[in-house]
Design a protein around this motif. Structure first.
Motif, PDB file in Angstrom:
ATOM      1  N   ARG A 126       2.299   1.483  -3.635  1.00 13.76           N
ATOM      2  CA  ARG A 126       1.313   1.740  -4.683  1.00 13.76           C
ATOM      3  C   ARG A 126       0.650   3.116  -4.551  1.00 13.76           C
ATOM      4  O   ARG A 126       0.450   3.825  -5.552  1.00 13.76           O
ATOM      5  CB  ARG A 126       0.248   0.641  -4.649  1.00 13.76           C
ATOM      6  CG  ARG A 126      -0.787   0.758  -5.770  1.00 13.76           C
ATOM      7  CD  ARG A 126      -1.827  -0.333  -5.654  1.00 13.76           C
ATOM      8  NE  ARG A 126      -2.681  -0.177  -4.479  1.00 13.76           N
ATOM      9  CZ  ARG A 126      -2.535  -0.848  -3.348  1.00 13.76           C
ATOM     10  NH1 ARG A 126      -1.571  -1.742  -3.217  1.00 13.76           N
ATOM     11  NH2 ARG A 126      -3.355  -0.657  -2.320  1.00 13.76           N
ATOM     12  N   LEU A 127       0.325   3.495  -3.317  1.00 10.06           N
ATOM     13  CA  LEU A 127      -0.458   4.715  -3.116  1.00 10.06           C
ATOM     14  C   LEU A 127       0.383   5.978  -3.015  1.00 10.06           C
ATOM     15  O   LEU A 127      -0.068   7.055  -3.432  1.00 10.06           O
ATOM     16  CB  LEU A 127      -1.309   4.573  -1.842  1.00 10.06           C
ATOM     17  CG  LEU A 127      -2.359   3.469  -1.845  1.00 10.06           C
ATOM     18  CD1 LEU A 127      -3.038   3.386  -0.496  1.00 10.06           C
ATOM     19  CD2 LEU A 127      -3.384   3.706  -2.944  1.00 10.06           C
ATOM     20  N   TYR A 128       1.605   5.851  -2.482  1.00  9.29           N
ATOM     21  CA  TYR A 128       2.354   7.070  -2.174  1.00  9.29           C
ATOM     22  C   TYR A 128       3.708   7.175  -2.878  1.00  9.29           C
ATOM     23  O   TYR A 128       4.074   8.259  -3.329  1.00  9.29           O
ATOM     24  CB  TYR A 128       2.575   7.161  -0.658  1.00  9.29           C
ATOM     25  CG  TYR A 128       1.304   7.052   0.135  1.00  9.29           C
ATOM     26  CD1 TYR A 128       0.354   8.072   0.120  1.00  9.29           C
ATOM     27  CD2 TYR A 128       1.018   5.907   0.883  1.00  9.29           C
ATOM     28  CE1 TYR A 128      -0.824   7.969   0.835  1.00  9.29           C
ATOM     29  CE2 TYR A 128      -0.154   5.804   1.604  1.00  9.29           C
ATOM     30  CZ  TYR A 128      -1.078   6.826   1.578  1.00  9.29           C
ATOM     31  OH  TYR A 128      -2.254   6.719   2.278  1.00  9.29           O
TER      32      TYR A 128
ATOM     33  N   ARG B  51     -12.560   7.616   3.372  1.00  6.14           N
ATOM     34  CA  ARG B  51     -11.161   8.013   3.248  1.00  6.14           C
ATOM     35  C   ARG B  51     -10.669   8.538   4.579  1.00  6.14           C
ATOM     36  O   ARG B  51     -11.379   9.255   5.270  1.00  6.14           O
ATOM     37  CB  ARG B  51     -10.999   9.101   2.170  1.00  6.14           C
ATOM     38  CG  ARG B  51     -11.485   8.709   0.795  1.00  6.14           C
ATOM     39  CD  ARG B  51     -10.662   7.584   0.213  1.00  6.14           C
ATOM     40  NE  ARG B  51      -9.259   7.923   0.072  1.00  6.14           N
ATOM     41  CZ  ARG B  51      -8.744   8.570  -0.976  1.00  6.14           C
ATOM     42  NH1 ARG B  51      -9.534   8.952  -1.981  1.00  6.14           N
ATOM     43  NH2 ARG B  51      -7.453   8.813  -1.040  1.00  6.14           N
TER      44      ARG B  51
ATOM     45  N   GLY C 196       0.818  -1.214   0.000  1.00  5.62           N
ATOM     46  CA  GLY C 196       0.000   0.000   0.000  1.00  5.62           C
ATOM     47  C   GLY C 196       0.845   1.255   0.000  1.00  5.62           C
ATOM     48  O   GLY C 196       0.545   2.224  -0.716  1.00  5.62           O
TER      49      GLY C 196
END
Length: 544
Positions: free
Chosen positions: A159-161, A211, A156
Motif C-alpha cells: 500500500r505504501l511503497y 514518521r 503495508g
C-alpha cells in the motif's frame, strides 16, 4: 498466412451517388506517384477464422500519414500471426482473437514478445496480464496461512511503497528501472524527513512527528515482498516473464544492526547530546516531554545493551513498580514483550521454578492479538532463579489484593500479569511503562526488546554456551543467537585479551649450572661505572 497489403484512400464521395470513393479517388495520385497532401495510408491482412470455422473480417487499420508507418504495423501483425506453429490452428485462432480484442479496446496491436511468452507458457494470449498492483492484491489475498502480523507487514509494503509507483504497470512490462524508482522515492522521503526534523518551524516538525526513516533493512523487506509476489506469478505462468526484475535491483545490505554496550564513554557522549536536545526543546517553548526526547536522541547503534550494573540499577528501580516480576523475567530470561504479556498463570510453577511459554499477545495496528509464539522454537520451558520465584510469589499476593478490591469488576482473564482489573496488558502500554521506568532510573535509553539482547549477553558472561542462549530465548537457529542476540561486554573483552596475553607471556627459566658457566665466560668485563639498575636488569635475564 496472408501477406497483407498497404494502400492509400481518402474520405471523398462521388458527386452524384455520394458513395465513398475510397482508393479510387483521382486526387490520390499525382503523375506517376502518390499525392503527399491527399488521403492517408492503411493496411489490411487476412486473419484466421473464428473458433466455429466462420470467416473473420480482415484486419484493417489506417490513418497513417506515411506508407512506412502503415507497413511497420502490418509487419507487426504478420509477426503476431507467425507465432502460431503451422500445424496448430487453435493457437492461431487464439492469437487472432487477441489481435481483434486489442484493436477493439485500444486500437493497438498486442506486444509480440508478450504473446510469444504466453503461447510458450500455454496461456491464452487474449488474456491481458494483470497490472502489478492488481496482482499484488491477488497474491496477498491468496496467502491464507500467514500470521496476521505478516499479512499486515506485506500489506503495508504494497500500500505504501509498491502500488503508488508500480500499481498501473502491467506485470509483464515491469522493468528493473521501475522497481529501482520505488527505492529512489524512499530515499527522497528520508531526505525530506530529515530536513523537516531539523526545521525551526514547529508546524513543519509537528507534521512529521511519528514518521520514521525507512532504513536499508526495511527496503530489503519491501523488495522481498515484491520478489515473492513476482515469483508466484512466474510459477503460475511459466515463461510469461523473462526474469524476476525485483531480484535484479541492487540495494544497500539490510543486515541487522550490531548491538553495542552502553560503556561509560558512550553514555557520556549520549548524555551531552540529550542535554543539548532537551535544552533546545525547552528554549523553543511549548509542551516538552523529556521521555520523548530521551527516546529520540540518536544512539551509537539502534540496538543498545545495558551492562550488568545498569541492568541491576533498572531492576532495583523496578521493584517499586507493580509489574516488577515481569521486568525481571524479561531482563534475565529474555522473554519477548508479547510473551510476557501472554504468560498464563497456570504456566508458571513456583515449586519447580519453571515457566512455559505457550502464548503471546502482539499488536495488529493498535489492536492486541492473542496467539501462539512466532515459531515452534518459541514454545519452550524456562528455568527461574530463586529471586525471580520470590518476585512472582510477591506479585501474586499483590494481584490477589487487587482482585479483592475490584470485586465484581474483576475480569479474571487468567493471565499472569494483568492490569488493575484483571484484564490482559496492552503491549504498547508495557513499552510506555518501561521507557518511563528506565528514564526515571537515570539510565541511557534502550528498546524494551533490547532487554532480550541483554539477557543473552548476561548468559554468556555467566559462562554459558550459545546453545543455552538459543534455548532460553526460544530461537530457531543457533546462528541467530550468535549473530543477533549477543554482545561482548567490555569486561569480557578485556578478560579475553588478558587470557591471550597470558598464553604468550614469557616465563623466566632458572639457568642450569653449565649454562651459567658459559654465560659468565662469554660476558665481557663490566665497567665499574655501569649503573646499578642496569646491573639488576641483566641479572634477571632481561625480564622485569
Amino acid at each position: 498466412m496472408s501477406e497483407g497489403t498497404t494502400f492509400k484512400q481518402c474520405g471523398c464521395r462521388d458527386a452524384i451517388t455520394r458513395k465513398p470513393l475510397g482508393r479510387k479517388c483521382p486526387k490520390l495520385r499525382r503523375g506517376n506517384g502518390w499525392s503527399q497532401a491527399h488521403g492517408t495510408w492503411y493496411y489490411q491482412i487476412e486473419l484466421p477464422p473464428r473458433a466455429d470455422g466462420a470467416r473473420r473480417p480482415p484486419l484493417r487499420h489506417g490513418g497513417f500519414s506515411r506508407q512506412a508507418d502503415a507497413q511497420t504495423e502490418l509487419d507487426l501483425a504478420r509477426e503476431l500471426l507467425a507465432i502460431a506453429p503451422a500445424d496448430d490452428p487453435q493457437t492461431a485462432i487464439r492469437i487472432a482473437d487477441a489481435i481483434t480484442a486489442a484493436m477493439r479496446d485500444s486500437r493497438t496491436l498486442p506486444d509480440p514478445a508478450r504473446v510469444r511468452r504466453q503461447v510458450g507458457a500455454g496461456d491464452d494470449p487474449g488474456v491481458q496480464p494483470p497490472a502489478t498492483g492488481e496482482w499484488l492484491d491477488q497474491w496477498l489475498t491468496a496467502k491464507k496461512k500467514l500470521r496476521p502480523g505478516t499479512v499486515r507487514s506485506y500489506g503495508g509494503h504494497i500500500r505504501l511503497y509498491l502500488q503508488p509507483r508500480l500499481g498501473d504497470i502491467p506485470i509483464d512490462r515491469l522493468r528493473v528501472t521501475d522497481v529501482a524508482s520505488v527505492f529512489d522515492d524512499i530515499e527522497d522521503f528520508n531526505d525530506t524527513l530529515a530536513e523537516a526534523r531539523a526545521s525551526t518551524d514547529p508546524a513543519i516538525r509537528a507534521a512529521v512527528k511519528g514518521r520514521r526513516r525507512v532504513g536499508p533493512a526495511t527496503c530489503q523487506r519491501i523488495r522481498a515482498t515484491l520478489r515473492s509476489a513476482i515469483s508466484t506469478y512466474m510459477k503460475q505462468h511459466p515463461g510469461a516473464l523473462p526474469a524476476n526484475v525485483a531480484s535484479l535491483v541492487e540495494l544497500p545490505p539490510g543486515s541487522r544492526p550490531k548491538a553495542l554496550v552502553w560503556t561509560g564513554e558512550r553514555v557520556r557522549a549520549w548524555q551531552q547530546d540529550f542535554d543539548a536536545a532537551l535544552a533546545a526543546a525547552r528554549k523553543r517553548g511549548g509542551r516538552v516531554s523529556p521521555v520523548d526526547i530521551w527516546i529520540s536522541v540518536p544512539r551509537p547503534s539502534p540496538v543498545m545493551v545495558w551492562t550488568p550494573a545498569q541492568t541491576g540499577v533498572f531492576l532495583t528501580a523496578a521493584r517499586r513498580h507493580r509489574l516488577h516480576a515481569l521486568w525481571r523475567m524479561i531482563a534475565t530470561r529474555g522473554l519477548r514483550r508479547g510473551e510476557g504479556c501472554g504468560l498464563r498463570r497456570p504456566d508458571t510453577d513456583l515449586d519447580t521454578a519453571t515457566t512455559t511459554i505457550r502464548w503471546q499477545i502482539t499488536q495488529l495496528g493498535w489492536d492486541p492479538v492473542q496467539g501462539a509464539p512466532k515459531s515452534d522454537a518459541g514454545e519452550r520451558s524456562i528455568a527461574l532463579d530463586t529471586e525471580t520465584v520470590t518476585d512472582i510469589a510477591r506479585w501474586r499476593r499483590e494481584q490477589d489484593k487487587e482482585r479483592e478490591a475490584a470485586a465484581d469488576t474483576w475480569t479474571g482473564s487468567g493471565f499472569e500479569f494483568t492490569d488493575q482489573l484483571g484484564g490482559p496488558l496492552h503491549p504498547a502500554a508495557v513499552t510506555d511503562m518501561f521507557h518511563l521506568l528506565a528514564y526515571l532510573a537515570g539510565l541511557p535509553p534502550i528498546r524494551l526488546h533490547d532487554l532480550r539482547h541483554g539477557a543473552a549477553t548476561l548468559l554468556l558472561a555467566a559462562g554459558h554456551d550459545m546453545r543455552v542462549v538459543q534455548d532460553t530465548l526460544g530461537l530457531s537457529s543457533i546462528t541467530i543467537a550468535a549473530d543477533t542476540y549477543t554482545s561482548v561486554l567490555p569486561q569480557l573483552a578485556r578478560r579475553s585479551a588478558e587470557d591471550v596475553a597470558a598464553l604468550i607471556r614469557p616465563t623466566p627459566i632458572p639457568p642450569s649450572p653449565s649454562h651459567e658457566k658459559r654465560r659468565h665466560a662469554a660476558r665481557p668485563a663490566r665497567r665499574s661505572h655501569e649503573p646499578a639498575v642496569l646491573k639488576g636488569h641483566q641479572a634477571e635475564g632481561g625480564t622485569r
